[in-house]
Design an enzyme around this catalytic site. Structure first.
Site, PDB file in Angstrom:
ATOM      1  N   SER A  33       0.854  -1.195   0.000  1.00  0.00           N
ATOM      2  CA  SER A  33       0.000   0.000   0.000  1.00  0.00           C
ATOM      3  C   SER A  33       0.880   1.231   0.000  1.00  0.00           C
ATOM      4  O   SER A  33       2.052   1.182   0.420  1.00  0.00           O
ATOM      5  CB  SER A  33      -0.893   0.011   1.244  1.00  0.00           C
ATOM      6  OG  SER A  33      -1.564   1.251   1.390  1.00  0.00           O
ATOM      7  N   TYR A  61      -1.818  -0.568  10.464  1.00  0.00           N
ATOM      8  CA  TYR A  61      -1.965  -0.930   9.054  1.00  0.00           C
ATOM      9  C   TYR A  61      -0.694  -0.600   8.275  1.00  0.00           C
ATOM     10  O   TYR A  61      -0.189  -1.421   7.493  1.00  0.00           O
ATOM     11  CB  TYR A  61      -3.158  -0.179   8.463  1.00  0.00           C
ATOM     12  CG  TYR A  61      -3.439  -0.491   7.016  1.00  0.00           C
ATOM     13  CD1 TYR A  61      -4.096  -1.665   6.656  1.00  0.00           C
ATOM     14  CD2 TYR A  61      -3.055   0.390   6.017  1.00  0.00           C
ATOM     15  CE1 TYR A  61      -4.362  -1.952   5.323  1.00  0.00           C
ATOM     16  CE2 TYR A  61      -3.322   0.122   4.684  1.00  0.00           C
ATOM     17  CZ  TYR A  61      -3.972  -1.057   4.339  1.00  0.00           C
ATOM     18  OH  TYR A  61      -4.228  -1.341   3.025  1.00  0.00           O
TER      19      TYR A  61
END
Length: 548
Positions: free
Chosen positions: A415, A428
């Site tokens: 990501s 995350y």
């Protein structure tokens, strides 16, 4: 194992015969003897009658008195004599390596041989036609000439024989002095010379092309194409002496081809190696985790559209089935956080479908909240799925891909959060940074095995992960409201997972390592590298805006 003697074309040949079943003759190259096939023969003899012999002047075979005794015509006579001695009534499968392959091309009589597997030894006649048109491909011919410098060196008198007396050199090439000395005559008797003009080859031919061969370049492997009616070419991630260094892989390729020629259904890897079949991902096997929705689902569709057979894996089996049904693939239920279950699935896939050519570790979950707001349980869950899930997936499937030695590709969904720091996503972002670094480490490790690695780094992509993201330190009602807000914000952004899927396919085709996908992901990657302080400040501001 039984050793016997066969009278060749004026010399006595040492022959070893092992096992029962369809006969396969293995012919060694230079500066070897039949022992170069030891590992391959050991693996084949359980299903085949494996025949090896020392080429004249090598090993236990007699040497001719004159240099002319090493001419290809004499070598063809030896090969025919061995074939008639071990299988007088039935044609056999033939396999040659290096000079064993060079001599095999001229003996391909359909009455004698059912198939031919060539490893690092093109036909001299094919080469002659290729080099005669050097003006159309001057760079390729020059490059191959530079790789074949030793051919000219072997024409010198005395000096090559003296050099081969160096024990360290012979040890490096696993060569006995007699084999190295006598084998020089193969070059002197046959090179340079006007080769025979090639004719059409009607028996099935398999070219095994070691990708790390320093002597035979890729263009030289193409010279056989116009002359073979049925040709397969399989790349093997190995060096020139693959029969010695990778006997498992070489034996497997020989057995698969022989079985197919004898009437068996070809495995997926062999079927797609047939010259004239579609290129791209046709015939490849891909496995995608998290394939039930979002980026995983769209990537599964894109891979299937490119011709791959796709295995759809998801913790939500119904969702995986919906994707699989649409693309005519297979569906499997798996919680990637469960390492034992992942290994069990890998064993089943390898047995049922074969070793995957592509593995995409995509399954993931979202969690939002500052470090102090995020509980230990929240940390554990996101680590189990986003980090350990990738680790479990790759540990389960990579060994088979590496052992196969036929390359492949790994895709890891990271990501932009893996390099763009925001205070609201520490858990995350940590997992995504971890798998981004894992991908870069794997790229170095797997390069030698011919396996590419791509880390996909999307930014704001409209998927259902926003609707299921855990918001730390919130009540159920608050979390529901935040999920809906995030979902609608990403929906307005309008960047769908289908665009990420296209980027994945391009990354595989171009073998790109770190792949920022969305505009903001690319801007973040640029900023993190060239203006890190400014980029962190922007991340703090965005985090503050998100909490309002």
């Amino acid at each position: 194992m039984g050793r016997r003697w066969v009278d060749g074309a004026g010399v006595r040949l040492s022959v070893v015969v092992e096992g029962e079943g369809p006969a396969v003759i293995l012919v060694h190259g230079y500066p070897d003897n039949l022992s170069v096939w030891d590992g391959v023969a050991e693996r084949l003899r359980g299903r085949f009658r494996v025949v090896r012999y020392d080429v004249r002047g090598h090993g236990g075979s007699e040497a001719p008195r004159e240099r002319s005794g090493y001419r290809l015509e004499e070598l063809w006579g030896d090969l025919r004599a061995v074939k008639e001695a071990v299988s007088p009534d039935e044609p056999v499968h033939l396999v040659g390596h290096d000079w064993g392959s060079i001599q095999g091309w001229g003996a391909l009589d359909p009455a004698l041989f059912k198939s031919y597997t060539s490893i690092s030894g093109p036909d001299l006649g094919h080469i002659g036609v290729w080099t005669s048109a050097w003006k159309r491909r001057p760079l390729s011919v020059l490059r191959q000439a530079l790789h074949s410098w030793y051919i000219l060196a072997f024409q010198l008198p005395v000096i090559p024989e003296l050099i081969w007396r160096v024990p360290g050199l012979r040890k490096r090439f696993h060569a006995a002095y007699r084999d190295a000395r006598n084998g020089i005559q193969l070059y002197r008797a046959n090179m340079p010379a006007t080769p025979r003009h090639p004719t059409k080859i009607t028996i099935p031919v398999q070219l095994i092309a070691p990708t790390q061969d320093p002597y035979v370049t890729r263009p030289l492997l193409d010279v056989a194409d116009p002359w073979c009616e049925r040709l397969w070419r399989r790349e093997l991630v190995a060096g020139h002496w693959a029969p010695r260094t990778h006997p498992d892989a070489v034996a497997r390729l020989i057995a698969q081809f022989a079985d197919h020629v004898d009437g068996g259904t070809p495995p997926r890897e062999l079927a797609r190696a047939r010259r004239g079949t579609p290129n791209g991902m046709a015939g490849q096997l891909a496995l995608v985790t998290g394939a039930g929705s979002g980026i995983g689902r769209e990537t599964a569709r894109a891979l299937a559209g490119a011709g791959a057979e796709v295995l759809c894996v998801d913790i939500d089996f119904a969702a995986a089935e919906r994707t699989a049904k649409e693309i005519k693939g297979a569906a499997y239920q798996l919680d990637v956080a469960d390492g034992t279950a992942t290994e069990r699935l890998a064993r089943h896939v390898n047995d049922e479908h074969g070793v995957p050519d592509l593995v995409m570790a995509n399954a993931g979950i979202g969690i939002s909240g500052t470090f102090l707001e995020t509980s230990a349980d929240d940390w554990q869950k996101v680590l189990d799925v986003n980090l350990w899930g990738v680790i479990h997936t790759l540990r389960a499937f990579l060994p088979g891909m590496v052992e196969r030695r036929e390359g492949g590709h790994v895709v890891i969904t990271s990501s932009a959060a893996g390099y763009f720091a925001t205070p609201g996503l520490p858990a995350y972002s940590t997992t995504k940074a971890g798998v981004l670094m894992l991908a870069q480490c794997l790229a170095g490790e797997l390069r030698e095995a011919g396996i590419g690695v791509s880390a996909i780094c999307p930014g704001f992509v409209h998927t259902n992960i926003t609707a299921t993201t855990r918001f730390a330190a919130t009540t159920p009602a608050e979390e529901k409201a935040l999920q809906e807000r995030a979902f609608h914000m990403y929906e307005k952004r309008g960047y769908g997972p289908d665009k990420v899927a296209k980027a994945v396919v391009r990354a595989i085709q171009e073998n790109r390592l770190v792949v920022p996908v969305t505009p903001e992901a690319r801007a973040g990657a640029f900023g993190a590298r060239y203006a890190p302080a400014t980029t962190r400040a922007i991340g703090r501001w965005l985090g503050a805006q998100a909490r309002k």
